[in-house]
Design an enzyme around this catalytic site. Structure first.
Site, mmCIF file in Angstrom:
data_model
loop_
_atom_site.group_PDB
_atom_site.id
_atom_site.type_symbol
_atom_site.label_atom_id
_atom_site.label_comp_id
_atom_site.label_asym_id
_atom_site.label_seq_id
_atom_site.Cartn_x
_atom_site.Cartn_y
_atom_site.Cartn_z
ATOM 1 N N HIS A 1 68.838 -79.421 12.137
ATOM 2 C CA HIS A 1 68.403 -79.939 10.745
ATOM 3 C C HIS A 1 67.606 -79.144 9.960
ATOM 4 O O HIS A 1 66.678 -78.288 10.707
ATOM 5 C CB HIS A 1 67.636 -81.450 10.839
ATOM 6 N N MET A 2 67.847 -79.249 8.819
ATOM 7 C CA MET A 2 67.006 -78.322 7.805
ATOM 8 C C MET A 2 66.188 -79.418 6.850
ATOM 9 O O MET A 2 66.593 -80.451 6.512
ATOM 10 C CB MET A 2 68.226 -77.799 6.807
ATOM 11 N N HIS A 3 64.874 -78.919 6.705
ATOM 12 C CA HIS A 3 64.090 -79.993 5.927
ATOM 13 C C HIS A 3 64.256 -79.383 4.471
ATOM 14 O O HIS A 3 64.197 -78.157 4.178
ATOM 15 C CB HIS A 3 62.707 -79.543 6.272
ATOM 16 N N ASN B 1 62.944 -75.575 11.845
ATOM 17 C CA ASN B 1 61.851 -75.555 12.830
ATOM 18 C C ASN B 1 62.701 -75.454 14.244
ATOM 19 O O ASN B 1 63.685 -75.889 14.377
ATOM 20 C CB ASN B 1 60.983 -76.662 13.098
HETATM 21 P P1 5GP Z 1 61.147 -81.450 13.357
HETATM 22 O O1 5GP Z 1 59.850 -81.123 13.667
HETATM 23 O O2 5GP Z 1 62.150 -81.660 14.499
HETATM 24 O O3 5GP Z 1 61.698 -80.232 12.392
HETATM 25 O O4 5GP Z 1 61.130 -82.524 12.149
HETATM 26 C C1 5GP Z 1 61.725 -83.782 12.756
HETATM 27 C C2 5GP Z 1 61.569 -84.769 11.209
HETATM 28 O O5 5GP Z 1 62.285 -85.743 11.579
HETATM 29 C C3 5GP Z 1 60.171 -85.117 11.126
HETATM 30 O O6 5GP Z 1 59.865 -84.534 9.799
HETATM 31 C C4 5GP Z 1 60.009 -86.467 11.303
HETATM 32 O O7 5GP Z 1 59.139 -87.262 10.274
HETATM 33 C C5 5GP Z 1 61.486 -86.886 11.083
HETATM 34 N N1 5GP Z 1 61.864 -88.134 11.831
HETATM 35 C C6 5GP Z 1 61.724 -88.449 13.058
HETATM 36 N N2 5GP Z 1 62.405 -89.616 13.194
HETATM 37 C C7 5GP Z 1 63.061 -90.060 12.201
HETATM 38 C C8 5GP Z 1 63.607 -91.217 11.895
HETATM 39 O O8 5GP Z 1 64.057 -92.021 12.848
HETATM 40 N N3 5GP Z 1 64.416 -91.356 10.532
HETATM 41 C C9 5GP Z 1 64.002 -90.407 9.691
HETATM 42 N N4 5GP Z 1 64.612 -90.756 8.553
HETATM 43 N N5 5GP Z 1 63.207 -89.303 9.983
HETATM 44 C C10 5GP Z 1 62.790 -89.086 11.354
#
Ligand code: 5GP
Ligand code: ZN
Length: 115
Positions: A100-102, A87
């Site tokens: 980061h990559m999901h 994202n």
């Molecule tokens: P983004 O929307 O930035 O691509 O995704 C961020 C991701 O980080 C989300 O899917 C959210 O659930 C995850 N996330 C946020 N805080 C934490 C955390 O403290 N630990 C872990 N393991 N994941 C997190």
């Protein structure tokens, strides 16, 4: 940078379920999974996102893909299939401003990339 939650995870200041780690990358389970397998593949270096990468980051960017393949193997979804998502920015709903990559898998993720 001290406020960055992923830097805190990289530094082990806050816990995570680590799936894989090497010198430049850490991969851990997403805290709020959207699929049976939902792993975040994160650069140890604080890069703000895709907009923050530069030529000098080529090696770590390549390593993210190699780690993604390894994580797919570790999580048992290499053959059933999976999806990577990065994202970026407001419309991309990037919540955490650290690259980061999901990696999502473990079920049929459907044919569409957007809701
Ligand atoms: P983004 O929307 O930035 O691509 O995704 C961020 C991701 O980080 C989300 O899917 C959210 O659930 C995850 N996330 C946020 N805080 C934490 C955390 O403290 N630990 C872990 N393991 N994941 C997190
Ligand atoms: Zn960070």
């Amino acid at each position: 940078m001290n406020d960055c939650i992923f830097c805190k995870i990289v530094n082990k200041d806050i816990p995570s379920k680590i799936v894989y780690e090497d010198d430049s990358i850490i991969a851990f389970d997403d805290i709020n999974p959207e699929a049976p397998v939902h792993v975040l593949i994160v650069t140890k270096k604080h890069l703000t996102g895709i907009n923050g990468v530069e030529k000098g980051d080529k090696e770590v960017l390549g390593q993210m893909f190699l780690v993604a393949k390894k994580v797919a193997e570790i999580k048992g979804v290499k053959d059933s299939g999976y999806r990577f998502i990065i994202n970026s920015g407001r419309n991309g709903h990037q919540l955490i401003k650290h690259l980061h990559m999901h990696l999502l898998g473990g079920r049929d993720l459907g044919p569409k990339l957007v809701a």
